[in-house]
Design an enzyme around this catalytic site. Structure first.
Site, PDB file in Angstrom:
ATOM      1  N   ASP A 117       4.983   3.747  -7.172  1.00  0.00           N
ATOM      2  CA  ASP A 117       4.658   3.294  -5.823  1.00  0.00           C
ATOM      3  C   ASP A 117       5.801   3.667  -4.887  1.00  0.00           C
ATOM      4  OD1 ASP A 117       3.038   2.093  -3.925  1.00  0.00           O
ATOM      5  OD2 ASP A 117       3.976   0.139  -4.163  1.00  0.00           O
ATOM      6  N   TYR A 119       7.273   4.088  -0.625  1.00  0.00           N
ATOM      7  CA  TYR A 119       7.593   3.221   0.519  1.00  0.00           C
ATOM      8  C   TYR A 119       7.693   4.148   1.717  1.00  0.00           C
ATOM      9  CZ  TYR A 119      10.449  -0.674   2.568  1.00  0.00           C
ATOM     10  OH  TYR A 119      10.956  -1.716   3.305  1.00  0.00           O
ATOM     11  N   HIS A 124       6.328   0.368   8.344  1.00  0.00           N
ATOM     12  CA  HIS A 124       6.371  -0.720   7.367  1.00  0.00           C
ATOM     13  C   HIS A 124       7.814  -1.028   6.982  1.00  0.00           C
ATOM     14  CE1 HIS A 124       5.324  -3.253   3.974  1.00  0.00           C
ATOM     15  NE2 HIS A 124       5.963  -2.448   3.141  1.00  0.00           N
ATOM     16  N   ARG A 133      16.741  -8.275   7.656  1.00  0.00           N
ATOM     17  CA  ARG A 133      18.113  -7.918   8.035  1.00  0.00           C
ATOM     18  C   ARG A 133      18.242  -7.955   9.560  1.00  0.00           C
ATOM     19  NH1 ARG A 133      16.651  -4.352   4.197  1.00  0.00           N
ATOM     20  NH2 ARG A 133      16.222  -2.707   5.719  1.00  0.00           N
ATOM     21  N   GLU A 185      -1.232  -4.879  -0.056  1.00  0.00           N
ATOM     22  CA  GLU A 185      -0.653  -3.673   0.529  1.00  0.00           C
ATOM     23  C   GLU A 185      -1.726  -2.595   0.528  1.00  0.00           C
ATOM     24  OE1 GLU A 185       4.114  -4.072  -0.242  1.00  0.00           O
ATOM     25  OE2 GLU A 185       3.004  -2.697  -1.534  1.00  0.00           O
ATOM     26  N   GLU A 187      -2.872   1.000   0.701  1.00  0.00           N
ATOM     27  CA  GLU A 187      -2.172   2.238   0.362  1.00  0.00           C
ATOM     28  C   GLU A 187      -3.167   3.349   0.018  1.00  0.00           C
ATOM     29  OE1 GLU A 187       0.997   1.812  -2.427  1.00  0.00           O
ATOM     30  OE2 GLU A 187       1.416  -0.277  -1.886  1.00  0.00           O
ATOM     31  N   ASP A 219      -2.013  -2.699  -3.605  1.00  0.00           N
ATOM     32  CA  ASP A 219      -0.910  -3.067  -4.490  1.00  0.00           C
ATOM     33  C   ASP A 219      -0.547  -4.530  -4.204  1.00  0.00           C
ATOM     34  OD1 ASP A 219       0.977  -2.526  -6.481  1.00  0.00           O
ATOM     35  OD2 ASP A 219       2.543  -2.235  -4.981  1.00  0.00           O
ATOM     36  N   ARG A 223       5.239 -12.097  -2.911  1.00  0.00           N
ATOM     37  CA  ARG A 223       6.472 -11.912  -2.141  1.00  0.00           C
ATOM     38  C   ARG A 223       7.568 -12.889  -2.533  1.00  0.00           C
ATOM     39  NH1 ARG A 223       5.771  -6.842  -0.255  1.00  0.00           N
ATOM     40  NH2 ARG A 223       3.906  -6.649   1.036  1.00  0.00           N
ATOM     41  N   GLN A 226       8.955 -11.617  -5.807  1.00  0.00           N
ATOM     42  CA  GLN A 226       9.646 -10.361  -5.518  1.00  0.00           C
ATOM     43  C   GLN A 226      11.013 -10.605  -4.873  1.00  0.00           C
ATOM     44  OE1 GLN A 226       7.475  -7.877  -2.796  1.00  0.00           O
ATOM     45  NE2 GLN A 226       8.978  -6.235  -2.807  1.00  0.00           N
ATOM     46  N   TYR A 230      14.261  -9.090  -7.065  1.00  0.00           N
ATOM     47  CA  TYR A 230      14.394  -7.649  -6.857  1.00  0.00           C
ATOM     48  C   TYR A 230      15.830  -7.148  -6.811  1.00  0.00           C
ATOM     49  CZ  TYR A 230      15.734  -7.556  -1.886  1.00  0.00           C
ATOM     50  OH  TYR A 230      16.402  -7.663  -0.700  1.00  0.00           O
ATOM     51  N   LYS A 239       5.228  -7.450  -8.647  1.00  0.00           N
ATOM     52  CA  LYS A 239       4.333  -6.316  -8.372  1.00  0.00           C
ATOM     53  C   LYS A 239       3.459  -5.947  -9.570  1.00  0.00           C
ATOM     54  CE  LYS A 239       5.763  -4.659  -4.239  1.00  0.00           C
ATOM     55  NZ  LYS A 239       4.884  -4.253  -3.128  1.00  0.00           N
ATOM     56  N   THR A 243      -2.755  -3.993  -9.746  1.00  0.00           N
ATOM     57  CA  THR A 243      -2.906  -3.011  -8.675  1.00  0.00           C
ATOM     58  C   THR A 243      -4.352  -2.541  -8.724  1.00  0.00           C
ATOM     59  OG1 THR A 243      -0.606  -2.270  -8.870  1.00  0.00           O
ATOM     60  CG2 THR A 243      -2.156  -0.780  -7.770  1.00  0.00           C
ATOM     61  N   THR A 332       2.741   0.749   1.505  1.00  0.00           N
ATOM     62  CA  THR A 332       1.944   0.157   2.568  1.00  0.00           C
ATOM     63  C   THR A 332       1.802   1.099   3.757  1.00  0.00           C
ATOM     64  OG1 THR A 332       2.726  -2.020   1.915  1.00  0.00           O
ATOM     65  CG2 THR A 332       1.709  -1.835   4.079  1.00  0.00           C
ATOM     66  N   GLU A 346       3.597  -8.494   7.158  1.00  0.00           N
ATOM     67  CA  GLU A 346       3.811  -7.939   8.498  1.00  0.00           C
ATOM     68  C   GLU A 346       2.873  -8.574   9.521  1.00  0.00           C
ATOM     69  OE1 GLU A 346       4.487  -3.390   8.415  1.00  0.00           O
ATOM     70  OE2 GLU A 346       3.366  -3.884   6.587  1.00  0.00           O
TER      71      GLU A 346
END
Length: 399
Positions: A117, A119, A124, A133, A185, A187, A219, A223, A226, A230, A239, A243, A332, A346
């Site tokens: 997968d 990114y 996204h 952040r 997600e 995709e 997917d 969260r 994760q 992670y 994850k 899927t 995504t 999102e």
């Protein structure tokens, strides 16, 4: 034009001809099929009668043999199918090999060998960077230098319609239980046909020599699991539980009219990722995400920063080999507008602004019983619509 009675604009018209695997109550043996309008061509039986030289490529209970056969056979099968559904001569010859789609049971179309997968959406990645952040540069330093990705779990790739059991895992120090922040997600998946040799990278310009076609991917992502697990190695249990993919694989040949230039690259890339000489392999595919029947997002794939060809080149840059049935997904798909975001994290901005549904309910993340359906279409020749089918899953509590 076709002699079949297909409404104009049908997403499974002559220009699409997607491949899947089906069975019926009358004949429970899974076999390859091709969707055309509201019918499915029983591919093995049709080929045995009309083009027996191709029988070996479409035999068996999956698309595996066809995927492995390579571009020459892919083109030959598609050319034969196109002739059969457009030439009046074949009306009676093919008629006995048509199955009403309403009678079909659809299966996982190929044996998933490996799952990766990516990114690849700048929007996204930027949205998540701003959430987690704040006050910092949203994209990490490596993001425009390479397609970021991770290896997933092939054994939990399931076909559309499979129920999704809410996953459990650690959600923090001393906390274990069902995920409270279950997400989606939207995709695009790329299905590998022709394998490669271990130690031999696959160049971007060999994309169409190895990739058979595309499918839709959801997917599912926990969260809360994760976010706790992670660091430092990336996604794992958040994850790997499921899927979902669509049952129909649209061949790359059906997407010729959907090819567009990707967004301008603002950072020079390494030579192995330079796809300028390949021609445009961005794809003008419009997604639609429905939650309990209500449209909540329309993500555009055309804005994806990294192309499928670049993802393939990066996937194999270290010499990793391809296998027939490898599946790699885009990550995504999200656009610049709020209603173009391809995940609930999102759309609800990490739960701060829940999605409002027409029945008055709201969702930050998925509730038990929620059903998510992702569809997509692309432009075809002469105004035709290329449909990618749908991928659907309903969340159920752990028993």
């Amino acid at each position: 034009m076709t002699w079949l009675d297909i409404p104009a604009g049908h997403p499974f018209g002559v220009a699409t001809l997607p491949y899947g695997v089906f069975s019926t109550p009358a004949d429970p043996h899974p076999r390859a099929g091709v969707a055309i309008g509201d019918w499915i061509i029983d591919l093995p039986s049709a080929v045995r009668r009309l083009e027996p030289s191709l029988a070996g490529a479409v035999a068996g209970p999956s698309l595996d043999a066809l995927l492995a056969a390579g571009p020459r056979v892919w083109a030959a099968v598609r050319a034969a199918l196109t002739t059969w559904v457009t030439d009046e001569v074949y009306r009676d010859l093919l008629g006995g090999h048509l199955v009403p789609a309403r009678d079909a049971i659809l299966h996982l179309p190929f044996t998933v060998a490996d799952y990766v997968d990516f990114y690849a959406s700048e929007q996204h990645a930027t949205n998540l960077g701003r959430m987690f952040r704040p006050g910092q540069e949203p994209l990490l330093p490596n993001w425009k230098h390479l397609p970021v990705g991770y290896h997933g779990r092939a054994g939990t790739v399931v076909v559309s319609g499979t129920e999704i059991v809410r996953p459990s895992g650690q959600r923090g120090a001393g906390v274990f239980g069902p995920s409270q922040r279950l997400d989606i997600e939207a995709e695009l998946g790329f299905v590998v046909g022709v394998p490669s040799r271990l130690g031999a990278p696959v160049a971007a310009d060999r994309f169409a020599d190895h990739v058979f076609g595309v499918c839709l991917v959801n997917d599912w992502s926990a969260r809360d699991i994760q976010s706790w697990e992670y660091v430092p190695l990336g996604p794992f249990l958040g994850k790997s539980f499921a899927t979902s993919i669509s049952p129909w694989i649209v061949p790359l040949a059906a997407l010729d009219h959907a090819r567009v230039a990707p967004p301008p690259r603002t950072v020079p890339v390494q030579p192995y990722l330079d796809d300028a000489a390949l021609g445009p392999w961005g794809l003008d595919i419009g997604f639609e995400v429905r939650l309990n029947g209500q449209v909540i997002s329309r993500p555009p794939f055309a804005g994806m920063y990294w192309t499928g060809a670049q993802m393939l080149a990066h996937l194999t840059a270290n010499g990793a080999s391809l296998r027939t049935g490898d599946l790699y997904a885009s990550g995504t798909v999200s656009g610049p507008e709020p209603d173009q975001r391809g995940s609930l994290i999102e759309l609800s901005w990490n739960g701060d602004d829940p999605v409002k549904l027409p029945d008055g309910s709201v969702r930050a993340f998925l509730a038990d019983g929620d059903e998510v359906t992702i569809t997509a279409t692309a432009p075809g020749p002469d105004g035709a619509v290329i449909g990618l089918g749908e991928v659907t899953g309903r969340v159920v509590p752990r028993g």
